[in-house]
Structure formats: C-alpha cells, structure tokens
Design an enzyme around this catalytic site. Structure first.
Site, PDB file in Angstrom:
ATOM      1  N   TRP A 179       0.846  -1.195   0.000  1.00 21.75           N
ATOM      2  CA  TRP A 179       0.000   0.000   0.000  1.00 21.75           C
ATOM      3  C   TRP A 179       0.884   1.249   0.000  1.00 21.75           C
ATOM      4  O   TRP A 179       1.809   1.353   0.789  1.00 21.75           O
ATOM      5  CB  TRP A 179      -0.901  -0.011   1.235  1.00 21.75           C
ATOM      6  CG  TRP A 179      -1.752   1.203   1.404  1.00 21.75           C
ATOM      7  CD1 TRP A 179      -2.518   1.819   0.471  1.00 21.75           C
ATOM      8  CD2 TRP A 179      -1.921   1.956   2.614  1.00 21.75           C
ATOM      9  NE1 TRP A 179      -3.169   2.907   1.012  1.00 21.75           N
ATOM     10  CE2 TRP A 179      -2.816   3.017   2.333  1.00 21.75           C
ATOM     11  CE3 TRP A 179      -1.406   1.830   3.907  1.00 21.75           C
ATOM     12  CZ2 TRP A 179      -3.209   3.946   3.293  1.00 21.75           C
ATOM     13  CZ3 TRP A 179      -1.805   2.751   4.866  1.00 21.75           C
ATOM     14  CH2 TRP A 179      -2.694   3.791   4.556  1.00 21.75           C
TER      15      TRP A 179
ATOM     16  N   TYR B  28      -4.877   0.033  -4.631  1.00 22.02           N
ATOM     17  CA  TYR B  28      -3.581   0.617  -4.291  1.00 22.02           C
ATOM     18  C   TYR B  28      -2.901   1.189  -5.530  1.00 22.02           C
ATOM     19  O   TYR B  28      -2.717   0.486  -6.534  1.00 22.02           O
ATOM     20  CB  TYR B  28      -2.661  -0.408  -3.641  1.00 22.02           C
ATOM     21  CG  TYR B  28      -3.091  -0.907  -2.276  1.00 22.02           C
ATOM     22  CD1 TYR B  28      -4.135  -0.308  -1.572  1.00 22.02           C
ATOM     23  CD2 TYR B  28      -2.459  -1.980  -1.686  1.00 22.02           C
ATOM     24  CE1 TYR B  28      -4.522  -0.777  -0.326  1.00 22.02           C
ATOM     25  CE2 TYR B  28      -2.835  -2.457  -0.441  1.00 22.02           C
ATOM     26  CZ  TYR B  28      -3.866  -1.850   0.234  1.00 22.02           C
ATOM     27  OH  TYR B  28      -4.247  -2.328   1.463  1.00 22.02           O
TER      28      TYR B  28
ATOM     29  N   LEU C  60       3.148  -0.248  12.971  1.00 18.36           N
ATOM     30  CA  LEU C  60       4.001   0.879  13.373  1.00 18.36           C
ATOM     31  C   LEU C  60       3.205   2.179  13.482  1.00 18.36           C
ATOM     32  O   LEU C  60       3.792   3.257  13.614  1.00 18.36           O
ATOM     33  CB  LEU C  60       5.151   1.080  12.383  1.00 18.36           C
ATOM     34  CG  LEU C  60       6.116  -0.094  12.179  1.00 18.36           C
ATOM     35  CD1 LEU C  60       7.275   0.328  11.293  1.00 18.36           C
ATOM     36  CD2 LEU C  60       6.631  -0.619  13.499  1.00 18.36           C
TER      37      LEU C  60
ATOM     38  N   LYS D  36      10.897   7.868  14.132  1.00 15.74           N
ATOM     39  CA  LYS D  36      11.437   8.880  13.215  1.00 15.74           C
ATOM     40  C   LYS D  36      10.820  10.268  13.426  1.00 15.74           C
ATOM     41  O   LYS D  36      11.368  11.269  12.995  1.00 15.74           O
ATOM     42  CB  LYS D  36      11.250   8.447  11.766  1.00 15.74           C
ATOM     43  CG  LYS D  36       9.813   8.417  11.288  1.00 15.74           C
ATOM     44  CD  LYS D  36       9.694   8.069   9.792  1.00 15.74           C
ATOM     45  CE  LYS D  36      10.062   6.635   9.530  1.00 15.74           C
ATOM     46  NZ  LYS D  36       9.759   6.247   8.127  1.00 15.74           N
TER      47      LYS D  36
ATOM     48  N   ARG E  36       6.752   9.043   5.251  1.00 11.68           N
ATOM     49  CA  ARG E  36       5.407   8.919   4.667  1.00 11.68           C
ATOM     50  C   ARG E  36       4.614  10.215   4.828  1.00 11.68           C
ATOM     51  O   ARG E  36       3.874  10.626   3.936  1.00 11.68           O
ATOM     52  CB  ARG E  36       4.665   7.755   5.318  1.00 11.68           C
ATOM     53  CG  ARG E  36       3.226   7.604   4.856  1.00 11.68           C
ATOM     54  CD  ARG E  36       2.636   6.287   5.306  1.00 11.68           C
ATOM     55  NE  ARG E  36       3.293   5.167   4.645  1.00 11.68           N
ATOM     56  CZ  ARG E  36       2.948   3.895   4.842  1.00 11.68           C
ATOM     57  NH1 ARG E  36       1.974   3.590   5.659  1.00 11.68           N
ATOM     58  NH2 ARG E  36       3.579   2.923   4.211  1.00 11.68           N
TER      59      ARG E  36
ATOM     60  N   ASN F  12      12.906  -5.422   9.867  1.00 11.92           N
ATOM     61  CA  ASN F  12      11.645  -5.678  10.563  1.00 11.92           C
ATOM     62  C   ASN F  12      11.298  -7.151  10.693  1.00 11.92           C
ATOM     63  O   ASN F  12      10.560  -7.535  11.613  1.00 11.92           O
ATOM     64  CB  ASN F  12      10.503  -4.923   9.878  1.00 11.92           C
ATOM     65  CG  ASN F  12      10.584  -3.426  10.106  1.00 11.92           C
ATOM     66  OD1 ASN F  12      11.226  -2.961  11.047  1.00 11.92           O
ATOM     67  ND2 ASN F  12       9.955  -2.654   9.240  1.00 11.92           N
TER      68      ASN F  12
END
Length: 329
Positions: free
Chosen positions: A21, A54, A207, A215, A227, A297
């Site tokens: 996405w 998406y 997250l 961040k 983002r 991750n």
C-alpha cells in the site's frame, strides 16, 4: 521466520507479511519494489498483501511482475475488492458484478490463476450480504479464490458474514484490521467475535503509520522522505496518524526506545513483535520503501515479550492508546 495458521483454517501464513500500500507504483520505483520483494522472500516471508485500489491498480501489477518466476505454491498472495477502480457506477462496492469483474482484473494484474485470500476491503451497506457472499462463494467454487476475508468490518458485520459463510460453505478465515500499541480498537469486540468464528487477524499498520518507528520527534519538522512528507503518503498519514503527532504521544514513544533496547530490539521491531504477542494475530503486515527495512523488521518474527515488558509498555502509553471499538481505520 515463523509461521502460523490463519484462524482455524489449514492455511499457514508467515508471521510477517509484506504489503505494498502506497509504496509500489507510487512511493518507490519498480526496481526498488523488486528489491523489497526479493528481500522478503530471502527472509522467509511467504505472505504478500495488496489491493486493487492501491496506486490506482498499479500496486497489483508491480507485485505480479516482482513475483514472476516464483513457485506459486510457495507463497500466499492476497488482495482486496471494494474501493473504486474506475469511473463507472459499478466500478466499486461489493455487488456481484463488481466482485466478479474486479477479481478477474486482479488475477490478470497479479499474473496468477488464483488468489489465496480475497478480502472485502470494507463493508458495503448498499448491497445485501447474501449477494456479496454468494459471489465470493462462486469464486471459491471456480477455484479463483481459496479463502475469504474482510477488512475493517465491525464485530456484528463479521458475525453476520460468518453465518452466511457457514450456510454457503465459504472458508471465511481472515480479518484485516488496523492494530498497534497505539490503536487497539479491535480488542474489545472484533477479536472476541473472530475467535468465536475461527477467524484470524492479519493486521496492518503495526508501526502506527511510522509513529512507532521513532522517526517523528516532538518540536521537530517532519523528516524528509517520511510517509508524512511525501505526496503519495501524506493524505493517508494525516487521516490515520495525524492524531499521533501530539507532543505527549511523541514523548511517550521516545520513552519506549530504552525498553526496546533492553529487549535487544529496535523500536520498529518491538512494535511489530508487540502485535504478534496477541495469539489471535496470525500475521502482521509491514510496508517498506527499501529492502533494508524488510530485513530489519522481519527480525521481530519469533520474538516473545515477557509480561513485565508488556506492562511497562502499557504504563508508558497509559492515556494515549485508542480503544474505542466504534472507530475504524
């Protein structure tokens, strides 16, 4: 990587799934998208999540190309239907016409003969559940869909869908809600309803749209390339995570950092590991704009956090966590 059954079904999924996405077809170019998929495969990720909407359908196309040549039986390929994919009056929703046409279009873009889990991306109040589930049932009978899921449905909607699924012999096995240390709205009603029906959770945004990556800092500008600062991601970030940019939230997240370090984890790894502590969670979807993020991750797989750590996190986040079951992502 470790693997779990999806609900009470026989389908195994990787504890961590790769979603695309905002990233594929929008935030990153195709070369980086391919590198992220390769990193996922190399790390043991077998579950890949996308949706027809998406990046205006480009995300499916990019994922299909990136997985070309991979043994189909070795992965679980999941996509969704509901949101508009065209300008026509039937290019959206959960009508039989749109479900059938959208499924065939997704199969072409993904370059596959079948979809492992096909999600109803949202609930459609304008179409009867009978029409929706009958269409999904037919796709299952045709072998184009193996399992059925829903995303961001309420507990009551899930119960109604499960009753129809039993009647039509449809393997309704997955719920895909937002879930994180900060967003726990599914715990009160959705998870108990799904547990009763044998439906597993494949959660998105562990997250909290990057807030739990560390961040974002209080009294500092948005980091470049995040983002929140990109054209593709900022509208979604503002809607889904704008509330978390409050000073008290960001200061609380900062306090989680030493807890992560004590566990030998990065903050993002701790956030992903946290959602996987819930036994009703089958898989956590991560996004990535570079392969290094995937490799980092996935280290959250198999991590077990003890009760003291879980209590510490609850204490730090007390008063900040969203739990209202009336809210959706």
């Amino acid at each position: 990587m470790e693997y779990r059954k999806l609900g009470k079904s026989g389908l195994m999924v990787s504890e961590i799934a790769l979603g695309n996405w905002i990233t594929h077809g929008a935030q990153v170019d195709d070369t980086i998208a391919q590198a992220c998929v390769n990193a996922a495969l190399d790390s043991g990720i077998t579950t890949f999540d996308t949706a027809d909407v998406y990046s205006d359908t480009l995300a499916e196309t990019v994922l299909g190309h990136s997985l070309k040549g991979i043994r189909r039986e070795s992965i679980e390929l999941c996509t969704k239907v509901f949101h508009p994919t065209g300008t026509g009056q039937n290019d959206k929703g959960l009508s039989r016409k749109h479900i059938m046409e959208a499924c065939h279009a997704s199969l072409r873009r993904l370059q596959t003969d079948y979809i492992d889990v096909y999600y109803a991306h949202r609930f459609d109040p304008t179409v009867s559940l009978e029409e929706t589930f009958l269409a999904l049932s037919d796709l299952v009978r045709q072998g184009k869909v193996l399992y059925v899921g829903v995303s961001e449905w309420t507990a009551e909607q899930i119960k109604q869908g499960a009753a129809l699924a039993r009647e039509l012999k449809v393997p309704f096995v997955a719920s895909q809600p937002q879930y994180s240390m900060l967003w726990r709205v599914i715990e009160a009603e959705v998870i108990p309803a799904c547990e009763q029906e044998g439906i597993g959770q494949v959660v998105w945004s562990p997250l909290a749209q990057g807030i739990l990556s560390g961040k974002y800092a209080a009294d500092k500008p948005l980091p470049e390339g995040s983002r929140a600062s990109t054209t593709a991601g900022s509208p979604f970030f503002e809607r889904l995570a704008g509330q978390w940019l409050r000073k008290e939230v960001l200061l609380a997240v900062k306090k989680i950092q030493p807890i992560a370090e004590e566990c030998g984890l990065t903050l993002p790894q701790l956030a992903v590991a946290w959602v996987l502590q819930n036994p009703q969670v089958s898989s956590a979807i991560i996004g990535a704009s570079k392969p290094e993020q995937v490799k980092e991750n996935v280290k959250a797989a198999g991590v077990r956090l003890d009760g003291q750590v879980m209590r510490q996190l609850d204490s730090v986040l007390n008063g900040i966590v969203e739990r209202d079951p009336r809210k959706t992502g």
